[in-house]
Design an enzyme around this catalytic site. Structure first.
Site, PDB file in Angstrom:
ATOM      1  N   HIS A 167       0.692  -1.257  -0.087  1.00 53.32           N
ATOM      2  CA  HIS A 167      -0.008   0.033   0.100  1.00 53.32           C
ATOM      3  C   HIS A 167       0.924   1.263  -0.078  1.00 53.32           C
ATOM      4  CE1 HIS A 167       0.816  -1.390   4.126  1.00 53.32           C
ATOM      5  NE2 HIS A 167       0.989  -0.192   4.411  1.00 53.32           N
ATOM      6  N   CYS A 184       8.012  -0.876  -2.216  1.00 59.28           N
ATOM      7  CA  CYS A 184       7.200  -0.809  -0.904  1.00 59.28           C
ATOM      8  C   CYS A 184       7.566   0.345  -0.282  1.00 59.28           C
ATOM      9  CB  CYS A 184       7.546  -1.894  -0.107  1.00 59.28           C
ATOM     10  SG  CYS A 184       9.263  -2.232   0.573  1.00 59.28           S
ATOM     11  N   GLY A 185       7.584   0.712   0.815  1.00 63.70           N
ATOM     12  CA  GLY A 185       7.767   2.146   1.360  1.00 63.70           C
ATOM     13  C   GLY A 185       9.680   2.605   1.279  1.00 63.70           C
ATOM     14  N   THR A 186      10.280   1.657   1.691  1.00 62.69           N
ATOM     15  CA  THR A 186      11.472   1.781   1.765  1.00 62.69           C
ATOM     16  C   THR A 186      12.227   0.708   0.648  1.00 62.69           C
ATOM     17  OG1 THR A 186      12.046   0.118   3.326  1.00 62.69           O
ATOM     18  CG2 THR A 186      11.696   2.436   4.249  1.00 62.69           C
ATOM     19  N   GLY A 187      11.533  -0.293  -0.069  1.00 62.84           N
ATOM     20  CA  GLY A 187      12.077  -1.159  -0.589  1.00 62.84           C
ATOM     21  C   GLY A 187      12.896  -2.348   0.336  1.00 62.84           C
ATOM     22  N   ILE A 188      12.977  -2.173   1.427  1.00 56.33           N
ATOM     23  CA  ILE A 188      13.816  -2.844   2.266  1.00 56.33           C
ATOM     24  C   ILE A 188      13.085  -4.225   2.465  1.00 56.33           C
ATOM     25  CG2 ILE A 188      14.939  -3.427   4.649  1.00 56.33           C
ATOM     26  CD1 ILE A 188      15.477  -0.125   4.628  1.00 56.33           C
ATOM     27  N   GLY A 189      11.953  -4.151   3.372  1.00 53.66           N
ATOM     28  CA  GLY A 189      11.032  -5.259   3.560  1.00 53.66           C
ATOM     29  C   GLY A 189      10.860  -6.175   2.304  1.00 53.66           C
ATOM     30  N   MET A 190      10.628  -5.703   0.982  1.00 47.13           N
ATOM     31  CA  MET A 190      10.464  -6.345  -0.217  1.00 47.13           C
ATOM     32  C   MET A 190      11.703  -7.054  -0.489  1.00 47.13           C
ATOM     33  SD  MET A 190       7.451  -6.320  -1.629  1.00 47.13           S
ATOM     34  CE  MET A 190       6.041  -5.461  -2.178  1.00 47.13           C
ATOM     35  N   ARG A 238      31.846 -12.724 -16.251  1.00 41.85           N
ATOM     36  CA  ARG A 238      32.840 -12.925 -15.358  1.00 41.85           C
ATOM     37  C   ARG A 238      32.487 -12.839 -13.917  1.00 41.85           C
ATOM     38  NH1 ARG A 238      35.079  -7.885 -13.197  1.00 41.85           N
ATOM     39  NH2 ARG A 238      34.046  -6.168 -14.148  1.00 41.85           N
ATOM     40  N   HIS A 239      31.387 -12.414 -13.597  1.00 38.26           N
ATOM     41  CA  HIS A 239      30.921 -12.559 -12.303  1.00 38.26           C
ATOM     42  C   HIS A 239      30.095 -13.796 -12.075  1.00 38.26           C
ATOM     43  CE1 HIS A 239      31.968  -8.490 -11.117  1.00 38.26           C
ATOM     44  NE2 HIS A 239      31.702  -7.990 -12.257  1.00 38.26           N
TER      45      HIS A 239
END
Ligand code: RB5
Length: 146
Positions: free
Chosen positions: A9, A65-71, A131-132
């Site tokens: 939300h 999401c609000g911060t992107g952290i939880g997602m 290469r990664h």
């Protein structure tokens, strides 16, 4: 590219704006919610997008999401998902080039829409540098309990 997108939300408006921009750029969008006006739990929506990516129903996923952290925390619990939380074009580009991130996480309360769209474009247009790959193989091994 077929791109699955979802938000909680806290970021419905940004999700719609990003989805419109992606459609305008020729991408096919799978919008997995949430609906405007409902309050939801972001892990449920991270799960939807990650399932679509893992099943091959989407080439990439976008979570807001609000911060992107939880997602990002939730998405990275799913085997096969490499979710990157980014705040600028440089980290968005490197998430593609170095980490081959298959999910991009953005914070609707902390990023302006133009920055978010620029991050998305950088991530989608930057090629992975093979290469990664050995490092990504080690991440996959961690998922197997190595
Ligand atoms: C929801 O209030 C908020 O916690 C969520 O959008 C996100 O920022 C969590 O990481």
């Amino acid at each position: 590219m077929r791109i699955a997108i979802a938000s909680d939300h806290a970021a419905v408006a940004l999700r719609h704006e990003l989805a419109d921009g992606l459609r305008g750029a020729g991408h096919e969008i799978v919008d997995l919610g949430c609906q405007a006006g409902e309050r939801v739990d972001y892990p449920d929506y991270a799960a939807r997008v990650c399932a679509a990516v893992c099943a091959g129903d989407a080439d990439r996923g976008v979570l807001v999401c609000g911060t992107g952290i939880g997602m990002s925390v939730a998405a990275n619990k799913v085997a096969g998902i490499r979710a990157a939380l980014v705040h600028d074009v440089t980290t968005a580009s490197l998430a593609a080039a170095h980490n081959n991130a298959n999910v991009l996480c953005l914070g609707g309360r902390v990023l302006g829409p133009l920055v978010a769209a620029a991050c998305l474009d950088a991530w989608l247009t930057t090629p992975f540098e093979p290469r990664h790959q050995p490092r990504l193989d080690k991440i996959s091994a961690l998922e197997q309990g190595a």
